[in-house]
Design a protein around this motif. Structure first.
Motif, PDB file in Angstrom:
ATOM      1  N   GLN A 194       0.828  -1.208   0.000  1.00 21.60           N
ATOM      2  CA  GLN A 194       0.000   0.000   0.000  1.00 21.60           C
ATOM      3  C   GLN A 194       0.862   1.258   0.000  1.00 21.60           C
ATOM      4  O   GLN A 194       0.577   2.222  -0.718  1.00 21.60           O
ATOM      5  N   ARG A 195       1.924   1.247   0.805  1.00 27.00           N
ATOM      6  CA  ARG A 195       2.785   2.442   0.891  1.00 27.00           C
ATOM      7  C   ARG A 195       3.541   2.669  -0.418  1.00 27.00           C
ATOM      8  O   ARG A 195       3.747   3.822  -0.830  1.00 27.00           O
ATOM      9  N   THR A 196       3.945   1.599  -1.066  1.00 22.86           N
ATOM     10  CA  THR A 196       4.620   1.750  -2.358  1.00 22.86           C
ATOM     11  C   THR A 196       3.693   2.373  -3.388  1.00 22.86           C
ATOM     12  O   THR A 196       4.076   3.285  -4.130  1.00 22.86           O
ATOM     13  N   LEU A 197       2.448   1.886  -3.432  1.00 22.79           N
ATOM     14  CA  LEU A 197       1.480   2.447  -4.374  1.00 22.79           C
ATOM     15  C   LEU A 197       1.194   3.904  -4.040  1.00 22.79           C
ATOM     16  O   LEU A 197       1.135   4.755  -4.943  1.00 22.79           O
ATOM     17  N   PHE A 198       1.040   4.207  -2.756  1.00 23.44           N
ATOM     18  CA  PHE A 198       0.777   5.590  -2.371  1.00 23.44           C
ATOM     19  C   PHE A 198       1.923   6.505  -2.793  1.00 23.44           C
ATOM     20  O   PHE A 198       1.689   7.609  -3.308  1.00 23.44           O
ATOM     21  N   ALA A 199       3.146   6.069  -2.577  1.00 23.57           N
ATOM     22  CA  ALA A 199       4.296   6.895  -2.955  1.00 23.57           C
ATOM     23  C   ALA A 199       4.273   7.215  -4.440  1.00 23.57           C
ATOM     24  O   ALA A 199       4.549   8.358  -4.850  1.00 23.57           O
ATOM     25  N   ASP A 200       3.949   6.237  -5.256  1.00 20.19           N
ATOM     26  CA  ASP A 200       3.899   6.461  -6.703  1.00 20.19           C
ATOM     27  C   ASP A 200       2.764   7.413  -7.076  1.00 20.19           C
ATOM     28  O   ASP A 200       2.930   8.303  -7.922  1.00 20.19           O
ATOM     29  N   ILE A 201       1.593   7.220  -6.447  1.00 20.47           N
ATOM     30  CA  ILE A 201       0.452   8.084  -6.760  1.00 20.47           C
ATOM     31  C   ILE A 201       0.701   9.497  -6.246  1.00 20.47           C
ATOM     32  O   ILE A 201       0.393  10.482  -6.932  1.00 20.47           O
ATOM     33  N   GLU A 202       1.289   9.619  -5.068  1.00 25.05           N
ATOM     34  CA  GLU A 202       1.581  10.955  -4.540  1.00 25.05           C
ATOM     35  C   GLU A 202       2.524  11.705  -5.483  1.00 25.05           C
ATOM     36  O   GLU A 202       2.304  12.880  -5.799  1.00 25.05           O
ATOM     37  N   GLU A 203       3.565  11.031  -5.927  1.00 25.10           N
ATOM     38  CA  GLU A 203       4.526  11.684  -6.816  1.00 25.10           C
ATOM     39  C   GLU A 203       3.858  12.144  -8.106  1.00 25.10           C
ATOM     40  O   GLU A 203       4.064  13.276  -8.568  1.00 25.10           O
ATOM     41  N   ALA A 204       3.025  11.280  -8.700  1.00 24.59           N
ATOM     42  CA  ALA A 204       2.350  11.627  -9.949  1.00 24.59           C
ATOM     43  C   ALA A 204       1.344  12.753  -9.731  1.00 24.59           C
ATOM     44  O   ALA A 204       1.220  13.662 -10.566  1.00 24.59           O
ATOM     45  N   ALA A 205       0.624  12.726  -8.618  1.00 21.70           N
ATOM     46  CA  ALA A 205      -0.382  13.748  -8.341  1.00 21.70           C
ATOM     47  C   ALA A 205       0.273  15.103  -8.085  1.00 21.70           C
ATOM     48  O   ALA A 205      -0.222  16.139  -8.552  1.00 21.70           O
ATOM     49  N   ARG A 206       1.371  15.109  -7.370  1.00 23.93           N
ATOM     50  CA  ARG A 206       2.058  16.384  -7.115  1.00 23.93           C
ATOM     51  C   ARG A 206       2.638  16.943  -8.413  1.00 23.93           C
ATOM     52  O   ARG A 206       2.602  18.156  -8.655  1.00 23.93           O
TER      53      ARG A 206
END
Length: 255
Positions: free
Chosen positions: A222-234
């Motif tokens: 979950q944390r790996t996916l969140f990190a990727d989504i956070e980076e793309a969203a920012r």
């Protein structure tokens, strides 16, 4: 009104489309479903056909709305409703993806049916931005709830929240690329034929992550996916949504 089934789905479709084309009240015919997704039809596949009428009184075919058989499924819809069906804020917004790869079989309105379809196939810039903001907030909320339950020794509840977060994550990823999220049946098909533009979102990488989260809610995944989504969203300028969560994001970043 009666439909005579042919020996095959193709026979039934051909007979019905000929009949509809001869009816002046029919403005257009649009084919959707698995038949417009190359490689997806099976021996069980029927034809999903939208019949677009000038108005509900224009043709007796109106009686066939939601006709269902092993060969043919019909949606009979007025032109005015067809313009808005599947669009944001509509109770039938879930129908949007059915038009993404739809094919026009008949357009009596000088390209109007095709133009309406084109508006449904992708998200407009303003629509996409609003969609990302809404789904991103929902995704962060669900992931935060999940990881909080894992932290507090409630893994079963954390797993449930993790499973719900997957839907939100997919909405975010597709909206970031102004794409309509596909039905789950077509998720792998979409990722393989029209990738989201980054290797980490390819079918071979994203789908195992999705399956792992659905299987057991694994917090590191979950944390790996969140990190990727956070980076793309920012990178796409959605910082305000993320920053509104303040220090609570630390739980999504670190155990």
């Amino acid at each position: 009104m009666h439909i005579t089934l042919g020996n095959t789905p193709e026979d039934t479709l051909a007979a019905f489309t000929a009949r509809a084309a001869a009816d002046p009240g029919v403005a257009g015919l649009v084919l959707s479903g698995s038949r417009v997704h190359e490689g997806m039809p099976t021996v069980h596949s029927d034809y999903d056909l939208h019949v677009i009428l000038r108005d509900q009184h224009a043709s007796p075919i109106a009686e066939l709305d939601w006709f269902r058989s092993a060969h043919l499924d019909l949606v009979v819809i007025e032109l005015a409703e067809f313009r808005t069906r599947g669009m944001p804020g509509r109770p039938d917004h879930f129908a949007r993806y059915s038009y993404v790869h739809a094919q026009v079989l008949l357009d009596r309105l000088d390209g109007t049916i095709a133009r309406i379809l084109d508006e449904k196939r992708t998200l407009g810039a303003t629509e996409a931005r609003a969609a990302v903001d809404g789904w991103l907030d929902a995704y962060v909320n669900q992931t935060y709830r999940s990881l909080k339950s894992y932290r507090d020794g409630r893994p079963a509840m954390g797993h449930l929240d993790a499973a719900e977060s997957v839907s939100h994550a997919l909405e975010v990823l597709f909206a970031l690329h102004r794409r309509v999220r596909p039905y789950n049946k077509y998720l792998q098909w979409e990722l393989e034929r029209q990738p989201l533009g980054e290797p980490r979102w390819d079918a071979g990488l994203l789908l195992p992550v999705v399956r792992r989260i659905l299987a057991d809610g694994d917090p590191p995944t979950q944390r790996t996916l969140f990190a990727d989504i956070e980076e793309a969203a920012r990178r796409a300028g959605h910082d305000p949504v993320l920053d509104a969560w303040g220090t609570e994001l630390e739980l999504l970043r670190h155990p």
